[in-house]
Design an enzyme around this catalytic site. Structure first.
Site, PDB file in Angstrom:
ATOM      1  N   SER A 105      32.907  39.287  27.599  1.00 10.26           N
ATOM      2  CA  SER A 105      33.634  40.536  27.798  1.00 10.26           C
ATOM      3  C   SER A 105      35.116  40.323  27.554  1.00 10.26           C
ATOM      4  O   SER A 105      35.621  39.202  27.612  1.00 10.26           O
ATOM      5  CB  SER A 105      33.407  41.064  29.217  1.00 10.26           C
ATOM      6  OG  SER A 105      33.850  40.111  30.165  1.00 10.26           O
ATOM      7  N   ILE A 106      35.814  41.421  27.272  1.00  6.67           N
ATOM      8  CA  ILE A 106      37.264  41.395  27.063  1.00  6.67           C
ATOM      9  C   ILE A 106      37.938  41.888  28.336  1.00  6.67           C
ATOM     10  O   ILE A 106      37.477  42.845  28.961  1.00  6.67           O
ATOM     11  CB  ILE A 106      37.644  42.285  25.861  1.00  6.67           C
ATOM     12  CG1 ILE A 106      37.097  41.684  24.569  1.00  6.67           C
ATOM     13  CG2 ILE A 106      39.152  42.455  25.758  1.00  6.67           C
ATOM     14  CD1 ILE A 106      37.331  42.552  23.352  1.00  6.67           C
ATOM     15  N   GLU A 142      42.167  48.478  17.558  1.00  9.02           N
ATOM     16  CA  GLU A 142      40.913  49.181  17.284  1.00  9.02           C
ATOM     17  C   GLU A 142      40.601  50.152  18.419  1.00  9.02           C
ATOM     18  O   GLU A 142      41.037  49.941  19.548  1.00  9.02           O
ATOM     19  CB  GLU A 142      39.742  48.181  17.182  1.00  9.02           C
ATOM     20  CG  GLU A 142      39.994  46.963  16.332  1.00  9.02           C
ATOM     21  CD  GLU A 142      38.931  45.885  16.542  1.00  9.02           C
ATOM     22  OE1 GLU A 142      38.048  46.086  17.409  1.00  9.02           O
ATOM     23  OE2 GLU A 142      38.994  44.862  15.857  1.00  9.02           O
ATOM     24  N   LYS A 144      38.301  51.548  21.404  1.00  8.38           N
ATOM     25  CA  LYS A 144      37.322  50.942  22.321  1.00  8.38           C
ATOM     26  C   LYS A 144      36.194  51.951  22.512  1.00  8.38           C
ATOM     27  O   LYS A 144      36.329  52.930  23.234  1.00  8.38           O
ATOM     28  CB  LYS A 144      37.953  50.590  23.663  1.00  8.38           C
ATOM     29  CG  LYS A 144      37.002  49.867  24.611  1.00  8.38           C
ATOM     30  CD  LYS A 144      37.669  49.550  25.931  1.00  8.38           C
ATOM     31  CE  LYS A 144      36.727  48.744  26.821  1.00  8.38           C
ATOM     32  NZ  LYS A 144      35.472  49.453  27.124  1.00  8.38           N
ATOM     33  N   ARG A 165      23.861  43.097  25.006  1.00  6.69           N
ATOM     34  CA  ARG A 165      24.729  42.071  25.592  1.00  6.69           C
ATOM     35  C   ARG A 165      24.109  41.457  26.842  1.00  6.69           C
ATOM     36  O   ARG A 165      24.170  40.251  27.047  1.00  6.69           O
ATOM     37  CB  ARG A 165      26.091  42.672  25.943  1.00  6.69           C
ATOM     38  CG  ARG A 165      26.971  41.698  26.734  1.00  6.69           C
ATOM     39  CD  ARG A 165      28.241  42.355  27.212  1.00  6.69           C
ATOM     40  NE  ARG A 165      29.200  42.490  26.129  1.00  6.69           N
ATOM     41  CZ  ARG A 165      30.241  43.304  26.159  1.00  6.69           C
ATOM     42  NH1 ARG A 165      30.414  44.091  27.214  1.00  6.69           N
ATOM     43  NH2 ARG A 165      31.089  43.361  25.159  1.00  6.69           N
TER      44      ARG A 165
END
Length: 740
Positions: A105-106, A142, A144, A165
């Site tokens: 994850s970010i 970008e 999200k 995921r």
């Protein structure tokens, strides 16, 4: 491909276009290969590039030809054929898949202001040990996406596996469903790495989501809360046939495992270069992606996309910043399983959870009654929301909203906040710790675990909401017409909630034609309680008008002159000006012609009203209900007492009018007659003036600069008249067709 071909029908064998059956298996294989390549190219143009080069019918023809060939030669069917997107078997369960390269994850920047981007840039520069005077760091910015993260694994250029995921280490195999998504290629061009894992987001466009929910409602099935939940549910179906009926889309934004086929495989160097390569391989990449130099350009991107957010065809909940250089990404590395080189910069949430504290009813300017949920204050879409619309009684009942329920509230841009639905106990939904943001209970959008499951059991003995029988503003009867979902106040001119709209409608050019009585003046008159009913307009004096803002004495006198002039009118204009529901200009003229006198209309029963040309049961009931209200009759009598007058006549027999039963269309500019004047003359003679030309049109009257209506008339062979021909028609003389 488009509306003409449904995915659910794509696996059925078809004999409509039998294969040409070229002799020799090599020729058949070549034909099948050519058809597949052609169909894949057309599908890419349609679904990814949004620039179709052939009509749907041509795609369907080629697709059915391929189906027929593969049916005749089943040994030549391959998994990457366009006919194999939907497979028939229903699975017993989803198989776990371990990601060879973890889907990490970010980190989310919770500061939704410009300082969020500045903080990320400062951290990157600090980790890279850059001096203050060093050039700006180059990033890729970008959108999200608010969807479901997905990993697509290709081996030898063919899609072999698609996995969610999950927890980042282990996801679920959803290949059978992902194959149905038309934007995802089943095979890739030559020259791609031997093993290629493409990471991206499965989502649902807003228009597709709305259409899906409309279909669900029509079938009486459960509707979906939002596009993200609809997409997630579709991807995790055990039956790919169901998924195929859900309109899913895909955006690519990264890579997982990549094993070059040989030395000299693709070496991107930058994240932006990698995205460009993905586009060349046939994957959709968001058009908003751009390179940004330093914090200032990140801030500008965040603000620009935020301003465009509501106009995008899909939901986003923020933007993502990534260091562009892959070498710098490697240098920055990871911390607690999150990359230091990327961050998600959110926008204020558009959907939140709160509690219904009460249900009130608002009366709109057209008399529509709208149930409104009174909410515990919640910050959503950048503002604190305390009320949200429930639209109408039927929508409220469909969503089963009651006082005390926990509900999902949505606010996007300038749209009025609405209650999306109730959060039932055991629904598998939760709110993130420290916020009211709604997520799946299993895992949130960014992989973090939510802390507060929703919702508790509904409070006992809470009654269902009932729409009031009397208007809460004026006490008039509340009515709902057959086939209508909305309840309305029947008070009309008497209801204060409808007063502004009633005055503006009464004053408009095609009604009483009161010049100078515009919206700003009406606002002052109504809000300042200078007028309370329509007759009050004719009781205005110079002093009461002159004291209003921006109203000089001369302007006030002009309004008074216009009011005096408007007193002399026609019965049709007066009827139209009263604002009776469903009574437009044409119906008002029909009523005036049929009855001749206002008293006859006011006293007419529904059966008598149904005798009027083009008046059906709904319109007849609306007219009867309006004049059945004593206060509406009182308004009419007061207007008469103020001097409003018109010529009355004996009832007209419609059949005796010279143009009774005829339909006429006006187009272009006539030499001496304005459009309204020509329309009035035609309708007075019994004709119906239509807005478009059809086979039922009797005449088209064409003036200068006539456009497509004239061309349509000539195509259908309908007589065309000029102004002289129109006047002859009105006199009852044979018109000279062909003018204009």
């Amino acid at each position: 491909m488009g509306p003409g071909l449904t995915l659910s029908g794509m696996t059925e064998q078809s004999s409509l276009f039998p294969a040409p059956a070229p002799k020799g298996s090599a020729l058949v294989a070549a034909k099948i290969k050519a058809l597949r390549e052609q169909l894949n190219r057309w599908a890419h143009e349609y679904y990814v590039q949004d620039t179709p080069s052939v009509p749907d019918a041509e795609y369907d023809r080629a697709f059915q030809e391929l189906q027929a060939l593969e049916g005749a030669y089943p040994d030549l069917v391959t998994p990457d054929s366009p006919t194999q997107r939907v497979l028939g078997a229903v699975l017993d369960g989803l198989t776990p898949v371990r990601h060879r390269v973890p889907m990490l994850s970010i980190r989310t920047e919770t500061d939704t202001e410009a300082s969020g981007a500045q903080a990320f840039d400062a951290r990157v520069r600090r980790e890279l040990k850059l001096p203050p005077d060093a050039p700006p760091v180059e990033y890729v910015a970008e959108p999200k996406f608010d969807g479901l993260a997905m990993s697509l694994r290709y081996e030898g250029g063919r899609l072999v596996q698609a996995a969610t995921r999950g927890d980042g280490e282990v996801g679920e195999d959803v290949t059978h469903n992902v194959r149905t998504i038309r934007q995802i290629p089943l095979s890739l061009p030559a020259g791609v790495p031997r093993v290629l894992e493409v990471r991206g987001e499965v989502y649902m466009r807003r228009a597709d989501f709305d259409a899906l929910n409309e279909r669900q409602r029509e079938k009486g099935d459960k509707t979906f809360v939002n596009p993200r939940n609809a997409a997630a549910g579709a991807v995790r179906q055990l039956d790919s046939g169901i998924t195929a009926q859900r309109p899913l889309s895909f955006f690519a934004y990264g890579l997982g495992e990549v094993t070059p086929a040989a030395e000299g495989g693709p070496d991107f160097g930058t994240h932006f270069g990698m995205l460009q390569q993905l586009k060349e391989w046939g994957f959709p990449v968001a058009a908003q992606v751009q390179i940004a130099q330093g914090a200032s350009e990140l801030i500008a991107f965040h603000q620009r996309v935020g301003a465009e957010r509501d106009a995008l065809p899909y939901d986003i909940d923020g933007v993502v910043y990534k260091v562009n250089s892959l070498a710098l990404q490697r240098q920055l590395g990871f911390v607690t399983r999150e990359p230091r080189w990327a961050v998600a910069h959110k926008y204020p949430a558009q959907e939140m959870v709160t509690r219904v504290e009460g249900i009130d009813v608002q009366v709109g300017r057209t008399g529509k009654l709208t149930p409104v949920a009174r909410l515990a204050p919640v910050f959503v879409g950048g503002v604190t929301v305390t009320n949200a619309t429930l639209h109408n009684l039927f929508e409220l009942r469909r969503k089963k909203v009651r006082v005390g329920d926990q509900v999902i509230v949505r606010r996007a841009g300038d749209v009025i906040p609405e209650v999306v639905g109730v959060v039932p106990a055991g629904a598998g939904l939760a709110v993130l710790a420290g916020s009211d943001a709604l997520v799946d209970a299993a895992s949130s959008a960014d992989g973090t675990a939510p802390a507060q499951p929703l919702a508790g059991p509904r409070q006992p003995y809470v009654p269902n909401f009932r729409m009031p029988r009397q208007c809460p503003i004026c006490g008039s009867a509340v009515v709902r017409e057959p086939g209508e979902v909305n309840h309305r106040c029947s008070g009309g001119l008497f209801c204060p909630a409808q007063r502004k709209q009633a005055v503006l409608h009464f004053a408009q050019r095609r009604a009483m034609d009161i010049e100078g009585l515009g919206e700003k003046l009406v606002d002052q008159l109504v809000e300042g309680h200078v007028i309370r009913t329509l007759p009050d307009l004719y009781r205005l004096g110079l002093s009461s008008l002159a004291q209003l803002d921006r109203m000089a004495e001369k302007s006030a006198q002009n309004v008074l002159d216009a009011l005096d002039k408007s007193k002399r009118t026609t019965l049709a204009r007066f009827l139209f000006g009263l604002g009776i529901r469903h009574v437009g200009e044409a119906t008002a003229k029909d009523l005036a012609r049929h009855f001749g006198r206002l008293d006859a209309i006011m006293d007419a029963g529904v059966e008598q009203l149904l005798q009027v040309n083009d008046v059906g049961p709904v319109v007849a009931e609306a007219i009867h209900t309006f004049f059945a209200q004593p206060h509406n009759r009182e308004v009419v009598e007061q207007l008469r007492a103020c001097g409003v007058t018109w010529d009355e006549s004996e009832p007209a027999a419609a059949a005796t009018l010279p143009l009774a039963g005829m339909t006429v269309v006006l187009t272009g500019t006539l030499p001496t007659l304005g459009r309204d004047a020509a329309k009035d003359l035609l309708e007075s003679a019994g004709a119906k003036v239509a807005g478009s030309v059809s086979k039922k049109t009797h005449y088209v009257v064409a003036g200068a600069d006539a456009g497509s209506k004239l061309a349509k008339a000539q195509e259908l062979g309908i007589p065309v008249l000029d102004e002289d021909g129109l006047r002859a028609l009105l006199r009852g003389a044979p018109p000279n067709a062909g003018g204009g």
